[in-house]
Scaffold this motif. Structure first.
Motif, PDB file in Angstrom:
ATOM      1  N   GLY A  53      10.559 -12.152 -21.096  1.00 29.84           N
ATOM      2  CA  GLY A  53      10.451 -13.604 -21.102  1.00 29.84           C
ATOM      3  C   GLY A  53       9.545 -14.141 -20.013  1.00 29.84           C
ATOM      4  O   GLY A  53       9.763 -15.245 -19.509  1.00 29.84           O
ATOM      5  N   GLY A  54       8.545 -13.356 -19.623  1.00 29.88           N
ATOM      6  CA  GLY A  54       7.565 -13.854 -18.650  1.00 29.88           C
ATOM      7  C   GLY A  54       7.981 -13.755 -17.193  1.00 29.88           C
ATOM      8  O   GLY A  54       7.329 -14.315 -16.316  1.00 29.88           O
ATOM      9  N   ARG A  55       9.071 -13.040 -16.941  1.00 23.66           N
ATOM     10  CA  ARG A  55       9.536 -12.868 -15.551  1.00 23.66           C
ATOM     11  C   ARG A  55       9.999 -11.428 -15.333  1.00 23.66           C
ATOM     12  O   ARG A  55      10.331 -10.745 -16.287  1.00 23.66           O
ATOM     13  CB  ARG A  55      10.780 -13.727 -15.281  1.00 23.66           C
ATOM     14  N   ILE A  56      10.074 -11.064 -14.057  1.00 27.46           N
ATOM     15  CA  ILE A  56      10.723  -9.788 -13.736  1.00 27.46           C
ATOM     16  C   ILE A  56      12.230 -10.063 -13.734  1.00 27.46           C
ATOM     17  O   ILE A  56      12.711 -10.854 -12.926  1.00 27.46           O
ATOM     18  CB  ILE A  56      10.280  -9.271 -12.341  1.00 27.46           C
ATOM     19  N   VAL A  57      12.943  -9.420 -14.644  1.00 26.48           N
ATOM     20  CA  VAL A  57      14.375  -9.717 -14.743  1.00 26.48           C
ATOM     21  C   VAL A  57      15.244  -8.633 -14.097  1.00 26.48           C
ATOM     22  O   VAL A  57      16.428  -8.839 -13.876  1.00 26.48           O
ATOM     23  CB  VAL A  57      14.808  -9.940 -16.209  1.00 26.48           C
ATOM     24  N   LYS A  58      14.633  -7.482 -13.806  1.00 26.58           N
ATOM     25  CA  LYS A  58      15.418  -6.439 -13.150  1.00 26.58           C
ATOM     26  C   LYS A  58      14.471  -5.487 -12.419  1.00 26.58           C
ATOM     27  O   LYS A  58      13.381  -5.197 -12.916  1.00 26.58           O
ATOM     28  CB  LYS A  58      16.222  -5.684 -14.201  1.00 26.58           C
ATOM     29  N   THR A  59      14.885  -5.011 -11.277  1.00 28.00           N
ATOM     30  CA  THR A  59      14.101  -4.027 -10.524  1.00 28.00           C
ATOM     31  C   THR A  59      15.032  -2.907 -10.089  1.00 28.00           C
ATOM     32  O   THR A  59      16.173  -3.163  -9.706  1.00 28.00           O
ATOM     33  CB  THR A  59      13.455  -4.698  -9.289  1.00 28.00           C
ATOM     34  N   GLY A  60      14.535  -1.687 -10.191  1.00 32.20           N
ATOM     35  CA  GLY A  60      15.336  -0.553  -9.749  1.00 32.20           C
ATOM     36  C   GLY A  60      14.426   0.575  -9.323  1.00 32.20           C
ATOM     37  O   GLY A  60      13.209   0.397  -9.187  1.00 32.20           O
TER      38      GLY A  60
ATOM     39  N   GLU B 145      15.515   3.949 -21.347  1.00 32.96           N
ATOM     40  CA  GLU B 145      15.194   4.800 -22.481  1.00 32.96           C
ATOM     41  C   GLU B 145      16.458   5.157 -23.261  1.00 32.96           C
ATOM     42  O   GLU B 145      16.455   5.216 -24.474  1.00 32.96           O
ATOM     43  CB  GLU B 145      14.477   6.065 -21.997  1.00 32.96           C
ATOM     44  N   GLU B 146      17.544   5.333 -22.533  1.00 32.35           N
ATOM     45  CA  GLU B 146      18.799   5.685 -23.202  1.00 32.35           C
ATOM     46  C   GLU B 146      19.464   4.504 -23.877  1.00 32.35           C
ATOM     47  O   GLU B 146      20.012   4.613 -24.964  1.00 32.35           O
ATOM     48  CB  GLU B 146      19.789   6.256 -22.171  1.00 32.35           C
ATOM     49  N   GLN B 147      19.400   3.366 -23.205  1.00 38.07           N
ATOM     50  CA  GLN B 147      20.258   2.262 -23.653  1.00 38.07           C
ATOM     51  C   GLN B 147      19.512   1.059 -24.220  1.00 38.07           C
ATOM     52  O   GLN B 147      20.131   0.177 -24.802  1.00 38.07           O
ATOM     53  CB  GLN B 147      21.133   1.794 -22.489  1.00 38.07           C
ATOM     54  N   GLY B 148      18.174   1.003 -24.009  1.00 38.63           N
ATOM     55  CA  GLY B 148      17.416  -0.143 -24.516  1.00 38.63           C
ATOM     56  C   GLY B 148      17.483  -1.334 -23.576  1.00 38.63           C
ATOM     57  O   GLY B 148      18.276  -1.342 -22.635  1.00 38.63           O
ATOM     58  N   TYR B 149      16.652  -2.313 -23.845  1.00 38.42           N
ATOM     59  CA  TYR B 149      16.544  -3.465 -22.943  1.00 38.42           C
ATOM     60  C   TYR B 149      17.778  -4.358 -22.989  1.00 38.42           C
ATOM     61  O   TYR B 149      18.197  -4.905 -21.986  1.00 38.42           O
ATOM     62  CB  TYR B 149      15.302  -4.291 -23.285  1.00 38.42           C
ATOM     63  N   GLU B 150      18.345  -4.527 -24.179  1.00 36.62           N
ATOM     64  CA  GLU B 150      19.440  -5.492 -24.296  1.00 36.62           C
ATOM     65  C   GLU B 150      20.627  -5.096 -23.442  1.00 36.62           C
ATOM     66  O   GLU B 150      21.263  -5.938 -22.824  1.00 36.62           O
ATOM     67  CB  GLU B 150      19.854  -5.670 -25.756  1.00 36.62           C
ATOM     68  N   ALA B 151      20.881  -3.792 -23.389  1.00 34.24           N
ATOM     69  CA  ALA B 151      22.038  -3.338 -22.626  1.00 34.24           C
ATOM     70  C   ALA B 151      21.773  -3.356 -21.121  1.00 34.24           C
ATOM     71  O   ALA B 151      22.681  -3.630 -20.330  1.00 34.24           O
ATOM     72  CB  ALA B 151      22.397  -1.916 -23.057  1.00 34.24           C
ATOM     73  N   VAL B 152      20.546  -3.103 -20.733  1.00 35.24           N
ATOM     74  CA  VAL B 152      20.261  -2.883 -19.310  1.00 35.24           C
ATOM     75  C   VAL B 152      19.757  -4.149 -18.607  1.00 35.24           C
ATOM     76  O   VAL B 152      20.181  -4.462 -17.506  1.00 35.24           O
ATOM     77  CB  VAL B 152      19.253  -1.720 -19.138  1.00 35.24           C
ATOM     78  N   ALA B 153      18.826  -4.860 -19.257  1.00 36.70           N
ATOM     79  CA  ALA B 153      18.195  -5.997 -18.554  1.00 36.70           C
ATOM     80  C   ALA B 153      18.869  -7.317 -18.909  1.00 36.70           C
ATOM     81  O   ALA B 153      19.524  -7.430 -19.905  1.00 36.70           O
ATOM     82  CB  ALA B 153      16.728  -6.052 -18.900  1.00 36.70           C
TER      83      ALA B 153
ATOM     84  N   ALA C 123       0.852  -1.187   0.000  1.00 37.37           N
ATOM     85  CA  ALA C 123       0.000   0.000   0.000  1.00 37.37           C
ATOM     86  C   ALA C 123       0.891   1.242   0.000  1.00 37.37           C
ATOM     87  O   ALA C 123       1.947   1.264   0.637  1.00 37.37           O
ATOM     88  CB  ALA C 123      -0.905  -0.011   1.220  1.00 37.37           C
ATOM     89  N   GLY C 124       0.468   2.254  -0.748  1.00 34.08           N
ATOM     90  CA  GLY C 124       1.217   3.506  -0.795  1.00 34.08           C
ATOM     91  C   GLY C 124       2.281   3.542  -1.874  1.00 34.08           C
ATOM     92  O   GLY C 124       2.915   4.569  -2.089  1.00 34.08           O
ATOM     93  N   GLU C 125       2.466   2.415  -2.577  1.00 33.88           N
ATOM     94  CA  GLU C 125       3.553   2.353  -3.560  1.00 33.88           C
ATOM     95  C   GLU C 125       3.030   2.455  -5.001  1.00 33.88           C
ATOM     96  O   GLU C 125       1.927   2.016  -5.313  1.00 33.88           O
ATOM     97  CB  GLU C 125       4.314   1.029  -3.436  1.00 33.88           C
ATOM     98  N   ILE C 126       3.874   3.031  -5.845  1.00 38.62           N
ATOM     99  CA  ILE C 126       3.602   3.052  -7.280  1.00 38.62           C
ATOM    100  C   ILE C 126       4.737   2.301  -7.973  1.00 38.62           C
ATOM    101  O   ILE C 126       5.912   2.588  -7.750  1.00 38.62           O
ATOM    102  CB  ILE C 126       3.492   4.507  -7.798  1.00 38.62           C
ATOM    103  N   HIS C 127       4.349   1.281  -8.736  1.00 38.19           N
ATOM    104  CA  HIS C 127       5.334   0.469  -9.455  1.00 38.19           C
ATOM    105  C   HIS C 127       5.119   0.642 -10.946  1.00 38.19           C
ATOM    106  O   HIS C 127       3.978   0.736 -11.411  1.00 38.19           O
ATOM    107  CB  HIS C 127       5.165  -1.017  -9.124  1.00 38.19           C
ATOM    108  N   ALA C 128       6.198   0.656 -11.689  1.00 38.18           N
ATOM    109  CA  ALA C 128       6.092   0.667 -13.152  1.00 38.18           C
ATOM    110  C   ALA C 128       6.691  -0.621 -13.688  1.00 38.18           C
ATOM    111  O   ALA C 128       7.688  -1.119 -13.150  1.00 38.18           O
ATOM    112  CB  ALA C 128       6.835   1.862 -13.725  1.00 38.18           C
ATOM    113  N   ILE C 129       6.046  -1.163 -14.716  1.00 43.13           N
ATOM    114  CA  ILE C 129       6.615  -2.317 -15.414  1.00 43.13           C
ATOM    115  C   ILE C 129       6.875  -1.908 -16.848  1.00 43.13           C
ATOM    116  O   ILE C 129       5.994  -1.383 -17.525  1.00 43.13           O
ATOM    117  CB  ILE C 129       5.662  -3.532 -15.386  1.00 43.13           C
ATOM    118  N   MET C 130       8.100  -2.121 -17.285  1.00 40.80           N
ATOM    119  CA  MET C 130       8.446  -1.869 -18.679  1.00 40.80           C
ATOM    120  C   MET C 130       8.925  -3.198 -19.248  1.00 40.80           C
ATOM    121  O   MET C 130       9.175  -4.148 -18.510  1.00 40.80           O
ATOM    122  CB  MET C 130       9.543  -0.806 -18.755  1.00 40.80           C
ATOM    123  N   GLY C 131       9.072  -3.260 -20.551  1.00 35.73           N
ATOM    124  CA  GLY C 131       9.563  -4.507 -21.125  1.00 35.73           C
ATOM    125  C   GLY C 131       9.225  -4.576 -22.587  1.00 35.73           C
ATOM    126  O   GLY C 131       8.317  -3.894 -23.057  1.00 35.73           O
ATOM    127  N   PRO C 132       9.955  -5.422 -23.309  1.00 31.65           N
ATOM    128  CA  PRO C 132       9.770  -5.485 -24.761  1.00 31.65           C
ATOM    129  C   PRO C 132       8.365  -5.920 -25.170  1.00 31.65           C
ATOM    130  O   PRO C 132       7.663  -6.543 -24.371  1.00 31.65           O
ATOM    131  CB  PRO C 132      10.793  -6.540 -25.213  1.00 31.65           C
TER     132      PRO C 132
END
Ligand SMILES: Nc1ncnc2c1ncn2[C@@H]1O[C@H](COP(=O)(O)OP(=O)(O)OP(=O)(O)O)[C@@H](O)[C@H]1O
Ligand SMILES: [Mg+2]
Length: 250
Positions: A226-233, A242-250, A30-39
């Motif tokens: 790929g159906g999982r959370i692979v990184k959280t920050g 946004e700068e580097q794309g998914y391949e570089a970051v995740a 409760a009280g949290e805002i989460h964002a999910i991004m992904g290809p």
């Protein structure tokens, strides 16, 4: 508020049976805002649909606790009455049903399943005007059939009016920012904050872009691939992506 543990789900719609969510775990307090991004095709909308209980999405493993209840024991309408709201990536048109009537029925059906009295016509109209005002939406639009002939951005804005009226505990918003013009993005962002940024509520924003997150600041950003959370920050992860794309970051 929401604890997803090792969730596995298949898409069974259109005669397929394909695993999409492959052990997804996520906790939202409760009280949290989460964002999910992904290809594209990663399973973000599938996650929303599975939590909402849309037919064509079958849970094959794992568990989801929503506010102390086993989410999958509840029918979709019971999930909604318990405070779950799903904003669709592609809001559906319902010809022949006026938006105000739809919203009033929905609000009163939820109130009834919670044992609360129905809103009178006057009470409902006051609430609808308030919420439409918050989203700067003309009440005349809500007299039209649900989403019929609405522009992409109008549909998204109308969906936020619906969220304001239903006043959920947890909102899962699937690309609510898509199709919004620059001003509408700000209005919708401020609307989400006004409706949902409260200690007793939580939001899961599915998005491809940082821009909505400038208005609705997330506590956590996750990458679904790929159906999982692979990184959280934190919020900085969205900028990195946004700068580097998914391949570089995740
Ligand atoms: N009804 C369906 N029939 C067949 N395949 C489906 C169906 N619904 C989803 N899928 C498949 O499931 C996968 C995940 O789709 P999903 O819509 O969850 O992706 P997404 O992460 O939301 O992508 P996007 O960013 O493009 O919205 C995709 O490969 C998609 O083709
Ligand atoms: Mg999607």
């Amino acid at each position: 508020m929401l604890k997803i543990d090792n969730l596995q789900a298949n898409v069974t719609a259109s005669g397929t049976d394909k695993p999409i969510l492959k052990g997804l775990s996520l906790q939202i307090n409760a009280g949290e805002i989460h964002a999910i991004m992904g290809p594209n095709g990663a399973g973000k909308s599938t996650l929303g649909y599975t939590l909402g209980g849309r037919p064509g999405y079958e849970v094959t493993g794992g568990s989801v606790d929503f506010d102390g209840k086993d989410l999958f024991e509840l029918e979709p309408y019971q999930r909604a009455a318990a405070g779950l709201f799903l904003g669709f990536q592609y809001p559906v048109e319902i010809p022949g049903v006026s938006f105000v009537q739809f919203l009033r029925e929905a609000a009163n059906a939820q109130r009834a399943s919670r044992g609360e009295p129905a809103l009178s016509g006057g009470e409902f109209l006051k609430l609808a005007k308030e919420q439409a005002g918050l989203l700067r939406m003309d009440m005349d639009m809500l007299k039209r059939p649900v989403n019929v002939g609405f522009s992409g951005g109008e549909k998204k804005r109308a969906e936020m009016v619906q969220m304001g009226i239903l006043d959920p505990k947890l909102a899962i918003l699937d690309e609510t920012d898509s199709g919004l013009d620059i001003d509408a993005l700000r209005i919708v962002g401020e609307g989400i904050n006004a409706i949902m940024r409260k200690p007793s509520k939580a939001v899961l924003l599915i998005t491809h872009y940082q821009r909505l997150l400038d208005y609705v600041k997330p506590d956590f950003v996750h990458v679904l691939a790929g159906g999982r959370i692979v990184k959280t920050g934190g919020p900085e992860l969205a900028l990195e992506l946004e700068e580097q794309g998914y391949e570089a970051v995740a």
